[in-house]
Design an enzyme around this catalytic site. Structure first.
Site, PDB file in Angstrom:
ATOM      1  N   MET A   1      32.251  44.327 140.500  1.00 33.09           N
ATOM      2  CA  MET A   1      31.703  43.194 139.754  1.00 33.09           C
ATOM      3  C   MET A   1      32.845  42.316 139.229  1.00 33.09           C
ATOM      4  O   MET A   1      32.626  41.488 138.343  1.00 33.09           O
ATOM      5  CB  MET A   1      30.837  43.688 138.605  1.00 33.09           C
ATOM      6  CG  MET A   1      29.603  44.436 139.104  1.00 33.09           C
ATOM      7  SD  MET A   1      28.250  44.399 137.949  1.00 33.09           S
ATOM      8  CE  MET A   1      28.974  45.183 136.539  1.00 33.09           C
TER       9      MET A   1
ATOM     10  N   HIS B   1      40.778  45.693 137.516  1.00 36.25           N
ATOM     11  CA  HIS B   1      41.831  46.432 136.808  1.00 36.25           C
ATOM     12  C   HIS B   1      42.405  47.470 137.770  1.00 36.25           C
ATOM     13  O   HIS B   1      42.003  47.534 138.946  1.00 36.25           O
ATOM     14  CB  HIS B   1      41.267  47.058 135.527  1.00 36.25           C
ATOM     15  CG  HIS B   1      40.009  47.846 135.741  1.00 36.25           C
ATOM     16  ND1 HIS B   1      39.986  49.018 136.474  1.00 36.25           N
ATOM     17  CD2 HIS B   1      38.717  47.631 135.351  1.00 36.25           C
ATOM     18  CE1 HIS B   1      38.751  49.501 136.502  1.00 36.25           C
ATOM     19  NE2 HIS B   1      37.963  48.669 135.836  1.00 36.25           N
ATOM     20  N   GLU B   2      43.289  48.311 137.235  1.00 41.68           N
ATOM     21  CA  GLU B   2      43.973  49.297 138.096  1.00 41.68           C
ATOM     22  C   GLU B   2      42.992  50.243 138.802  1.00 41.68           C
ATOM     23  O   GLU B   2      43.287  50.744 139.891  1.00 41.68           O
ATOM     24  CB  GLU B   2      44.933  50.144 137.270  1.00 41.68           C
ATOM     25  CG  GLU B   2      46.085  49.369 136.650  1.00 41.68           C
ATOM     26  CD  GLU B   2      47.143  49.015 137.675  1.00 41.68           C
ATOM     27  OE1 GLU B   2      47.308  49.771 138.639  1.00 41.68           O
ATOM     28  OE2 GLU B   2      47.788  47.961 137.510  1.00 41.68           O
TER      29      GLU B   2
ATOM     30  N   HIS C   1      40.006  49.455 140.046  1.00 44.60           N
ATOM     31  CA  HIS C   1      39.563  48.755 141.252  1.00 44.60           C
ATOM     32  C   HIS C   1      40.689  48.714 142.292  1.00 44.60           C
ATOM     33  O   HIS C   1      40.448  48.897 143.481  1.00 44.60           O
ATOM     34  CB  HIS C   1      39.161  47.315 140.917  1.00 44.60           C
ATOM     35  CG  HIS C   1      38.012  47.177 139.963  1.00 44.60           C
ATOM     36  ND1 HIS C   1      38.157  46.647 138.715  1.00 44.60           N
ATOM     37  CD2 HIS C   1      36.695  47.506 140.089  1.00 44.60           C
ATOM     38  CE1 HIS C   1      36.972  46.625 138.101  1.00 44.60           C
ATOM     39  NE2 HIS C   1      36.075  47.148 138.910  1.00 44.60           N
TER      40      HIS C   1
ATOM     41  N   GLY D   1      34.029  54.617 142.905  1.00 40.66           N
ATOM     42  CA  GLY D   1      34.816  55.388 141.946  1.00 40.66           C
ATOM     43  C   GLY D   1      34.019  56.527 141.327  1.00 40.66           C
ATOM     44  O   GLY D   1      32.824  56.387 141.049  1.00 40.66           O
TER      45      GLY D   1
ATOM     46  N   LYS E   1      34.390  57.466 138.418  1.00 37.10           N
ATOM     47  CA  LYS E   1      34.085  57.141 137.025  1.00 37.10           C
ATOM     48  C   LYS E   1      32.581  56.932 136.857  1.00 37.10           C
ATOM     49  O   LYS E   1      31.992  57.330 135.866  1.00 37.10           O
ATOM     50  CB  LYS E   1      34.833  55.882 136.607  1.00 37.10           C
ATOM     51  CG  LYS E   1      34.418  55.460 135.242  1.00 37.10           C
ATOM     52  CD  LYS E   1      35.113  54.248 134.758  1.00 37.10           C
ATOM     53  CE  LYS E   1      34.476  53.805 133.480  1.00 37.10           C
ATOM     54  NZ  LYS E   1      33.340  52.913 133.703  1.00 37.10           N
ATOM     55  N   ASP E   2      31.969  56.289 137.867  1.00 41.15           N
ATOM     56  CA  ASP E   2      30.515  56.084 137.854  1.00 41.15           C
ATOM     57  C   ASP E   2      29.891  57.165 138.740  1.00 41.15           C
ATOM     58  O   ASP E   2      29.380  56.884 139.822  1.00 41.15           O
ATOM     59  CB  ASP E   2      30.204  54.673 138.349  1.00 41.15           C
ATOM     60  CG  ASP E   2      30.833  53.627 137.461  1.00 41.15           C
ATOM     61  OD1 ASP E   2      30.261  53.305 136.418  1.00 41.15           O
ATOM     62  OD2 ASP E   2      31.950  53.155 137.781  1.00 41.15           O
TER      63      ASP E   2
ATOM     64  N   SER F   1      36.120  47.332 133.035  1.00 46.89           N
ATOM     65  CA  SER F   1      36.115  45.903 132.690  1.00 46.89           C
ATOM     66  C   SER F   1      35.568  45.701 131.285  1.00 46.89           C
ATOM     67  O   SER F   1      35.878  44.725 130.616  1.00 46.89           O
ATOM     68  CB  SER F   1      35.262  45.126 133.692  1.00 46.89           C
ATOM     69  OG  SER F   1      35.664  45.427 135.003  1.00 46.89           O
TER      70      SER F   1
HETATM   71  P1  AMP Z   1      32.529  47.809 138.596  1.00 46.16           P
HETATM   72  O1  AMP Z   1      33.285  46.561 138.890  1.00 46.16           O
HETATM   73  O2  AMP Z   1      32.677  48.306 137.210  1.00 46.16           O
HETATM   74  O3  AMP Z   1      31.094  47.736 139.073  1.00 46.16           O
HETATM   75  O4  AMP Z   1      33.191  48.945 139.489  1.00 46.16           O
HETATM   76  C1  AMP Z   1      33.387  48.773 140.867  1.00 46.16           C
HETATM   77  C2  AMP Z   1      33.872  50.071 141.448  1.00 46.16           C
HETATM   78  O5  AMP Z   1      35.087  50.449 140.807  1.00 46.16           O
HETATM   79  C3  AMP Z   1      32.893  51.237 141.260  1.00 46.16           C
HETATM   80  O6  AMP Z   1      32.885  52.043 142.422  1.00 46.16           O
HETATM   81  C4  AMP Z   1      33.493  51.979 140.092  1.00 46.16           C
HETATM   82  O7  AMP Z   1      33.162  53.347 140.062  1.00 46.16           O
HETATM   83  C5  AMP Z   1      34.964  51.776 140.342  1.00 46.16           C
HETATM   84  N1  AMP Z   1      35.735  51.952 139.119  1.00 46.16           N
HETATM   85  C6  AMP Z   1      35.516  51.369 137.913  1.00 46.16           C
HETATM   86  N2  AMP Z   1      36.398  51.802 137.000  1.00 46.16           N
HETATM   87  C7  AMP Z   1      37.201  52.700 137.636  1.00 46.16           C
HETATM   88  C8  AMP Z   1      38.296  53.502 137.240  1.00 46.16           C
HETATM   89  N3  AMP Z   1      38.764  53.491 135.985  1.00 46.16           N
HETATM   90  N4  AMP Z   1      38.882  54.297 138.155  1.00 46.16           N
HETATM   91  C9  AMP Z   1      38.436  54.319 139.431  1.00 46.16           C
HETATM   92  N5  AMP Z   1      37.391  53.579 139.871  1.00 46.16           N
HETATM   93  C10 AMP Z   1      36.780  52.784 138.992  1.00 46.16           C
END
Ligand code: AMP
Length: 281
Positions: A27, A31-32, A34, A147, A149-150, A186
């Site tokens: 989305m 950050h690191e 991603h 990730g 994390k989710d 984020s």
């Molecule tokens: P988001 O932009 O938050 O929807 O996350 C996009 C992707 O990045 C998803 O697969 C998340 O699980 C992954 N992600 C978010 N934060 C982290 C993190 N700290 N470490 C590793 N992957 C992450």
């Protein structure tokens, strides 16, 4: 790096050769965490494959009163980071391009989505499955990286791929953390100074739970949950949304924490909701 903003152009560009397309759905507000996914994707793509990063704040996965309108959208910075990380294609559609005004078809996973974040964010995983299914179709990805994390999202997407026979392989990447243990997100940018100072309690409480489990061999899940809630609640700004002890694959609640345990937490600091988990195989 090519930037593609229209779903039609994305679909036309995808699937053009024998080498794998590896997709990293995000989305934005990168950050690191991603960037580590992009790095993982590059390895999976090999020299001749193609790494796509999608940046799309998906309206249908946000509930009423959630942070859709204030979610950060630093597009120029995201594009630069994708380029520097070696992405080949940045797919950044507009919401109007992804959803027709009378869009009426959704993808719903009905079992793994029910608990954890699904219980407090009604409709969230339906929105996630729907957009990820669309991204798989539009990019014709061979592999997609998510990730840990989710963790629940990863499990739900794996189930969707299995049950609807999507021709895509799902790869998982570990959680990247700040030096004090806070999982990168984020949403961390929303935290006020004092909230940010208290937020590493999630990681500390999860590490303590792992210690308790490893030193005891097995524990009633309820005791583990109580100890994590107690640890987190020592921080005055932390409001626990849930602490759950579940099977890491099925996400079914465990009575006894013994094998393949996932301890998952969601905690609010003011208006910001943070999640984290620890897998104890
Ligand atoms: P988001 O932009 O938050 O929807 O996350 C996009 C992707 O990045 C998803 O697969 C998340 O699980 C992954 N992600 C978010 N934060 C982290 C993190 N700290 N470490 C590793 N992957 C992450």
């Amino acid at each position: 790096m090519k930037t593609v903003r229209s779903p039609v152009a994305a679909a036309r560009l995808a699937g053009s050769g024998p080498h794998p397309i590896v997709l990293v759905p995000t989305m934005g507000a990168l950050h690191e965490g991603h960037l580590s996914l992009i790095c993982h994707a590059k390895i999976l793509a090999g020299r001749k494959g193609c790494v796509w990063v999608s940046v799309f704040v998906n309206p249908v996965q946000f509930g009423p009163g959630e942070d859709f309108s204030r979610y950060p959208r630093p597009f120029a910075r995201d594009a630069r980071l994708c380029r520097e990380a070696g992405a080949d294609v940045l797919f950044a559609p507009k919401p109007t391009g992804m959803y027709a005004p009378d869009h009426s078809v959704f993808v719903e996973e009905s079992r793994l989505s029910a608990g954890l974040c699904g219980a407090s964010r009604s409709g969230h995983f339906r929105g996630v499955c729907t957009v990820v299914a669309k991204l798989f179709h539009l990019t014709r990805a061979d592999i997609a990286v998510f990730g840990e994390k989710d963790w629940q999202q990863l499990a739900v997407i794996r189930r969707m791929v299995r049950d609807l026979d999507f021709p895509v392989r799902i790869a998982a990447a570990p959680t990247i953390r700040e030096p004090d243990g806070l999982a990168m997100s984020s949403r961390n940018a929303y935290l006020a100074t004092e909230e940010r100072a208290q937020a590493p309690v999630l990681r500390r409480a999860l590490l303590a739970a792992r210690e308790r489990l490893l030193s005891g061999g097995s524990l009633p899940a309820s005791r583990l949950v109580q100890s994590v809630i107690r640890d987190i609640s020592r921080r005055p700004l932390a409001v626990v949304d849930y602490v759950e002890v579940v099977d890491a694959d099925t996400l079914a609640p465990l009575r006894c924490a013994e094998h393949n345990v996932l301890v998952a937490v969601a905690v609010r600091f003011g208006k910001t909701r943070l999640i984290d988990n620890i897998h104890i195989p």
